[in-house]
Design an enzyme around this catalytic site. Structure first.
Site, short mmCIF file in Angstrom:
data_model
loop_
_atom_site.label_atom_id
_atom_site.label_comp_id
_atom_site.label_asym_id
_atom_site.label_seq_id
_atom_site.Cartn_x
_atom_site.Cartn_y
_atom_site.Cartn_z
N SER A 72 0.79 -1.24 0.00
CA SER A 72 0.00 0.00 0.00
C SER A 72 0.82 1.28 0.00
O SER A 72 0.26 2.36 -0.21
CB SER A 72 -0.94 0.03 1.21
N LYS A 75 0.33 3.37 -2.95
CA LYS A 75 -0.89 4.18 -3.14
C LYS A 75 -0.60 5.68 -3.13
O LYS A 75 -1.19 6.45 -3.88
CB LYS A 75 -1.92 3.84 -2.05
N TYR A 197 -3.06 -2.83 -10.47
CA TYR A 197 -3.02 -2.61 -9.02
C TYR A 197 -2.21 -3.71 -8.31
O TYR A 197 -1.36 -3.41 -7.47
CB TYR A 197 -4.46 -2.54 -8.47
N TYR A 249 -4.10 3.83 7.60
CA TYR A 249 -5.37 3.10 7.73
C TYR A 249 -6.18 3.68 8.89
O TYR A 249 -6.14 4.89 9.13
CB TYR A 249 -5.16 1.60 7.92
N VAL A 267 1.21 -3.66 3.84
CA VAL A 267 1.20 -4.95 4.55
C VAL A 267 2.46 -5.78 4.28
O VAL A 267 2.64 -6.82 4.90
CB VAL A 267 -0.06 -5.78 4.25
N1 GLN Z 1 -1.96 -5.46 -2.08
C1 GLN Z 1 -2.59 -5.29 -0.80
C2 GLN Z 1 -4.09 -5.38 -0.94
O1 GLN Z 1 -4.63 -4.80 -1.82
C3 GLN Z 1 -2.19 -3.96 -0.23
C4 GLN Z 1 -2.82 -3.72 1.10
C5 GLN Z 1 -1.95 -3.01 2.08
O2 GLN Z 1 -0.74 -2.91 1.97
N2 GLN Z 1 -2.59 -2.55 3.12
O3 GLN Z 1 -4.77 -6.02 -0.18
#
Ligand code: GLN
Length: 331
Positions: A72, A75, A197, A249, A267
């Site tokens: 993430s 993002k 993605y 988050y 994550v």
């Molecule tokens: N690729 C992960 C997902 O879409 C990314 C989520 C994350 O890092 N929080 O679930």
């Protein structure tokens, strides 16, 4: 600027990084993300902290050369790219800038707009990737990879095994993608957008890369090492604002309160933080807390921000003077 104090402060920074690393290394709490099966194949003990300054310096401790998937953290950078490509209004028409207070993978849209809350949760990030896909078409992923590479200052690559693992198991993200298509947040092929993605989440980085990427944002879009302008400055400002309010988050409020630095976690165990006009911080430790943030990463950031006075609303200003003087005298 007190030049004589500079080297001492530089040494103090290295000492601080070493102390912080040593203090939190024994902490084995948390768990590896396992909903993407391939993410369990990492060394749970890995732990690195890196600081990259806007004058191009890099200070590291621990496993800062170890690669892991960006997840993430991507993002924030893809949002910056989308703002640049599509413009602020077009992006705001598809995805908001309000913290959701919900988990990163929650299937919930802002009831006022029927659009994703913000670009730092999965629904918003898939929408943002959809914007890049719509504007760039087939070369969208290559452009994303190029931009993230330029921000890091080296050519990044994809972990194909993690990509396949997420593509095979990412049914929740597919559900989100189809709902986004249904409300008109994304257009075109949901499968194609999700493929981009999943690839962007599988880009391999190190803690040092995250520090450099953070320092590129801190340096208003110019990579301090390569001197290359990677992002537009208005896009950087908007990205930092959303990182500040939504980047961690449903821990974002606590993070803003305690750490006070725009940041984004993933994550894979990485966190990228930005101290505007001063530095980028990258941490890596893959055991996560229940909200999906790196346990040791959160602890290290909290301590470093406190020691260096990095909080955006630091009351004493001693901290920024401290950092400024070490930035001016180390390289
Ligand atoms: N690729 C992960 C997902 O879409 C990314 C989520 C994350 O890092 N929080 O679930």
């Amino acid at each position: 600027m007190d030049q004589k104090r500079g080297p001492v402060l530089g040494n103090r920074l290295v000492e601080l990084l070493c102390d912080t690393h040593a203090r939190h290394r024994p902490n084995r709490s948390g768990a590896l993300a396992d909903y993407i099966p391939e993410l369990t194949r990492v060394d749970p003990e890995a732990f690195g902290i890196a600081i990259a300054t806007v004058d191009g310096g890099l200070h590291t401790v621990g496993d800062t050369d170890r690669t892991f998937t960006i997840q993430s953290v991507s993002k924030a950078f893809v949002y910056c790219l989308a703002l640049e490509l599509a413009g602020r209004e077009a992006v705001l028409a598809k995805v908001g800038v309000e913290p959701s207070g919900d988990a990163f993978n929650s299937i919930v849209f802002d009831p006022r707009t029927n659009m994703p809350f913000n670009p730092m949760v999965n629904a918003g990030a898939i929408t943002v990737t959809g914007i890049v896909h719509k504007l760039v078409g087939k070369g969208a992923f290559e452009l994303i990879l190029e931009k993230l590479s330029e921000a890091a200052g080296r050519t990044l690559a994809v972990d194909e095994a993690v990509y396949r693992s997420e593509a095979d198991t990412g049914h929740r993200n597919r559900a989100i993608g189809h709902l986004l298509r249904n409300v008109g947040a994304v257009e075109g092929s949901v499968d194609d957008i999700l493929d981009i993605y999943f690839r962007q989440c599988s880009i391999l980085v190190t803690a040092a890369d995250l520090a450099h990427m953070g320092s590129t944002l801190a340096h208003v879009g110019d990579n301090p090492v390569t001197g290359r302008q990677v992002f537009d400055l208005l896009a950087v400002r908007s990205t930092l604002a959303v990182m500040f309010t939504c980047g961690m988050y449903d821990y974002s409020g606590n993070w803003a309160f305690d750490v006070g630095v725009p940041a984004k976690s993933g994550v894979g165990g990485g966190i990228c933080g930005v101290v505007n006009r001063q530095l980028g911080i990258g941490t890596y430790s893959p055991r996560l807390d229940p909200k999906g943030n790196s346990v040791r990463g959160v602890a290290a950031f909290t301590e470093i921000a406190d020691e260096l006075g990095l909080h955006a609303f630091e009351y004493s200003n001693v901290g920024s003077a401290f950092v400024r003087s070490f930035v001016s005298s180390t390289g």
